[in-house]
Design a protein around this motif. Structure first.
Motif, PDB file in Angstrom:
ATOM      1  N   LYS A 199      27.459  19.787  -0.783  1.00  0.00           N
ATOM      2  CA  LYS A 199      28.049  19.360  -2.045  1.00  0.00           C
ATOM      3  C   LYS A 199      27.005  18.813  -3.013  1.00  0.00           C
ATOM      4  O   LYS A 199      27.036  19.120  -4.212  1.00  0.00           O
ATOM      5  CB  LYS A 199      29.125  18.298  -1.774  1.00  0.00           C
ATOM      6  CG  LYS A 199      30.358  18.824  -1.048  1.00  0.00           C
ATOM      7  CD  LYS A 199      31.102  19.854  -1.903  1.00  0.00           C
ATOM      8  CE  LYS A 199      32.370  20.327  -1.187  1.00  0.00           C
ATOM      9  NZ  LYS A 199      33.083  21.366  -1.981  1.00  0.00           N
ATOM     10  N   TRP A 200      26.062  17.990  -2.513  1.00  0.00           N
ATOM     11  CA  TRP A 200      25.060  17.410  -3.412  1.00  0.00           C
ATOM     12  C   TRP A 200      24.166  18.498  -4.004  1.00  0.00           C
ATOM     13  O   TRP A 200      23.749  18.413  -5.165  1.00  0.00           O
ATOM     14  CB  TRP A 200      24.206  16.381  -2.666  1.00  0.00           C
ATOM     15  CG  TRP A 200      23.259  16.963  -1.644  1.00  0.00           C
ATOM     16  CD1 TRP A 200      23.495  17.151  -0.317  1.00  0.00           C
ATOM     17  CD2 TRP A 200      21.932  17.449  -1.893  1.00  0.00           C
ATOM     18  NE1 TRP A 200      22.410  17.724   0.295  1.00  0.00           N
ATOM     19  CE2 TRP A 200      21.432  17.912  -0.642  1.00  0.00           C
ATOM     20  CE3 TRP A 200      21.125  17.544  -3.017  1.00  0.00           C
ATOM     21  CZ2 TRP A 200      20.154  18.460  -0.522  1.00  0.00           C
ATOM     22  CZ3 TRP A 200      19.849  18.089  -2.896  1.00  0.00           C
ATOM     23  CH2 TRP A 200      19.380  18.534  -1.658  1.00  0.00           C
ATOM     24  N   GLN A 202      25.111  21.642  -4.519  1.00  0.00           N
ATOM     25  CA  GLN A 202      25.924  22.349  -5.511  1.00  0.00           C
ATOM     26  C   GLN A 202      25.953  21.592  -6.829  1.00  0.00           C
ATOM     27  O   GLN A 202      25.832  22.197  -7.908  1.00  0.00           O
ATOM     28  CB  GLN A 202      27.352  22.519  -4.990  1.00  0.00           C
ATOM     29  CG  GLN A 202      27.478  23.412  -3.767  1.00  0.00           C
ATOM     30  CD  GLN A 202      28.912  23.528  -3.290  1.00  0.00           C
ATOM     31  OE1 GLN A 202      29.859  23.436  -4.067  1.00  0.00           O
ATOM     32  NE2 GLN A 202      29.099  23.713  -1.994  1.00  0.00           N
ATOM     33  N   ARG A 203      26.089  20.265  -6.764  1.00  0.00           N
ATOM     34  CA  ARG A 203      26.133  19.451  -7.988  1.00  0.00           C
ATOM     35  C   ARG A 203      24.803  19.507  -8.715  1.00  0.00           C
ATOM     36  O   ARG A 203      24.773  19.572  -9.957  1.00  0.00           O
ATOM     37  CB  ARG A 203      26.495  18.013  -7.637  1.00  0.00           C
ATOM     38  CG  ARG A 203      27.903  17.848  -7.059  1.00  0.00           C
ATOM     39  CD  ARG A 203      28.273  16.390  -6.929  1.00  0.00           C
ATOM     40  NE  ARG A 203      29.557  16.232  -6.257  1.00  0.00           N
ATOM     41  CZ  ARG A 203      29.701  15.898  -4.985  1.00  0.00           C
ATOM     42  NH1 ARG A 203      28.625  15.681  -4.227  1.00  0.00           N
ATOM     43  NH2 ARG A 203      30.899  15.776  -4.439  1.00  0.00           N
ATOM     44  N   THR A 206      24.402  22.668 -10.597  1.00  0.00           N
ATOM     45  CA  THR A 206      25.484  22.917 -11.546  1.00  0.00           C
ATOM     46  C   THR A 206      25.361  22.024 -12.776  1.00  0.00           C
ATOM     47  O   THR A 206      25.438  22.500 -13.912  1.00  0.00           O
ATOM     48  CB  THR A 206      26.864  22.692 -10.896  1.00  0.00           C
ATOM     49  OG1 THR A 206      27.022  23.584  -9.785  1.00  0.00           O
ATOM     50  CG2 THR A 206      27.987  22.945 -11.894  1.00  0.00           C
ATOM     51  N   PHE A 207      25.123  20.722 -12.564  1.00  0.00           N
ATOM     52  CA  PHE A 207      25.120  19.769 -13.667  1.00  0.00           C
ATOM     53  C   PHE A 207      23.719  19.432 -14.175  1.00  0.00           C
ATOM     54  O   PHE A 207      23.542  19.170 -15.367  1.00  0.00           O
ATOM     55  CB  PHE A 207      25.823  18.478 -13.225  1.00  0.00           C
ATOM     56  CG  PHE A 207      27.247  18.689 -12.816  1.00  0.00           C
ATOM     57  CD1 PHE A 207      28.221  18.976 -13.763  1.00  0.00           C
ATOM     58  CD2 PHE A 207      27.628  18.617 -11.484  1.00  0.00           C
ATOM     59  CE1 PHE A 207      29.541  19.180 -13.392  1.00  0.00           C
ATOM     60  CE2 PHE A 207      28.946  18.817 -11.100  1.00  0.00           C
ATOM     61  CZ  PHE A 207      29.903  19.101 -12.060  1.00  0.00           C
ATOM     62  N   CYS A 213      26.192  27.688 -13.141  1.00  0.00           N
ATOM     63  CA  CYS A 213      26.953  28.048 -14.338  1.00  0.00           C
ATOM     64  C   CYS A 213      26.606  29.451 -14.820  1.00  0.00           C
ATOM     65  O   CYS A 213      27.469  30.172 -15.321  1.00  0.00           O
ATOM     66  CB  CYS A 213      26.676  27.039 -15.449  1.00  0.00           C
ATOM     67  SG  CYS A 213      27.276  25.369 -15.097  1.00  0.00           S
TER      68      CYS A 213
END
Length: 266
Positions: A199-200, A202-203, A206-207, A213
């Motif tokens: 998850k970390w 992916q974040r 992404t951000f 994106c």
């Protein structure tokens, strides 16, 4: 318009210089092609052993692989001047660029358009075509929009990362190799769906660095898997804009770096 014409003039000069030694050019092109073929062979070997990764098949992963490789090949060819900026600033050649009545961004983009990247680009196109054919994905307006915006956004993102790397050179003089985590490491990351990572991770992609994106979300819509991963369909259509926004921010950082530039003094 004059700037665009000048850029193409730069590119034509670069083409002629690279074609002076045709055998050398062909060998480099074949070398890049074979190198990427070996990369995809590794992915094929992985799937031949385990059949799938989660819910992802080889043909689906091949779409991600093809998109990121054609995008990176174009970005790498466009941004060669920024990639070799360490040598330019260390030798004091950047002073000459500042004296010319054109922006330094235009001059660096026109330094060299690396033709040998055609090898990686061609291999990526073949893999993507095989993926779309195997998955029986029709070339509708929707599909063309998603693939086209993903490609443009990915190219913009990778060029932006190279510009950020070059901007840091104003303070560090030597290029920071850690930035290769975002370029070559980003290519390795985007060759697989983002959902298979932690998850970390992916974040982060992404951000902070919007790799997901520009490549993951639009290709989810192409594969019609957005509902499976609870991603709004509208996001898949607009998310590649994040790559262009990243490039705009990178160009603004470049202007800041130029203000702090100190000549070599030699």
């Amino acid at each position: 318009m004059n700037a665009i014409l000048l850029y193409f003039r730069y590119i034509s000069v670069s083409f002629r210089s690279q074609m002076q030694y045709k055998v050398s050019f062909l060998l480099q092109l074949v070398g890049h092609l074979l190198g990427t073929v070996v990369e995809f062979f590794g992915i094929w070997a992985l799937f031949s052993r385990f059949n799938n990764i989660g819910t992802w098949t080889l043909a689906e992963v091949a779409l991600f692989y093809g998109m990121v490789n054609i995008s990176f090949a174009c970005a790498d060819a466009l941004g060669k001047g920024f990639d070799s900026f360490t040598k330019i600033i260390r030798n004091g050649d950047f002073d000459r660029l500042l004296l010319r009545p054109r922006t330094t961004v235009l001059q660096l983009l026109g330094t060299e358009f690396t033709l040998k990247r055609i090898g990686r680009f061609s291999q990526g196109i073949v893999v993507m075509a095989w993926s779309l054919s195997t998955l029986h994905i029709p070339f509708t307006l929707k599909t063309l929009w998603l693939l086209g915006t993903s490609f443009i956004g990915s190219v913009a993102l990778f060029v932006g990362i190279v510009i950020v790397q070059a901007t840091l050179t104003f303070w560090t003089i030597e290029s920071l190799e850690i930035m290769n985590i975002l370029t070559y490491g980003g290519v390795e990351t985007a060759q697989y769906p983002l959902s298979i990572y932690s998850k970390w991770f992916q974040r982060f992609f992404t951000f902070l660095i919007p790799l997901g994106c520009v490549s993951y979300f639009p290709l989810l819509a192409v594969l019609q898997k957005e509902d499976t991963f609870l991603v709004p369909l509208w996001l898949c259509y607009v998310s590649p804009m994040a790559g262009i926004l990243f490039l705009v921010v990178a160009l603004q950082l470049w202007k800041v770096g130029e203000r702090y530039y100190c000549s070599t003094g030699s």
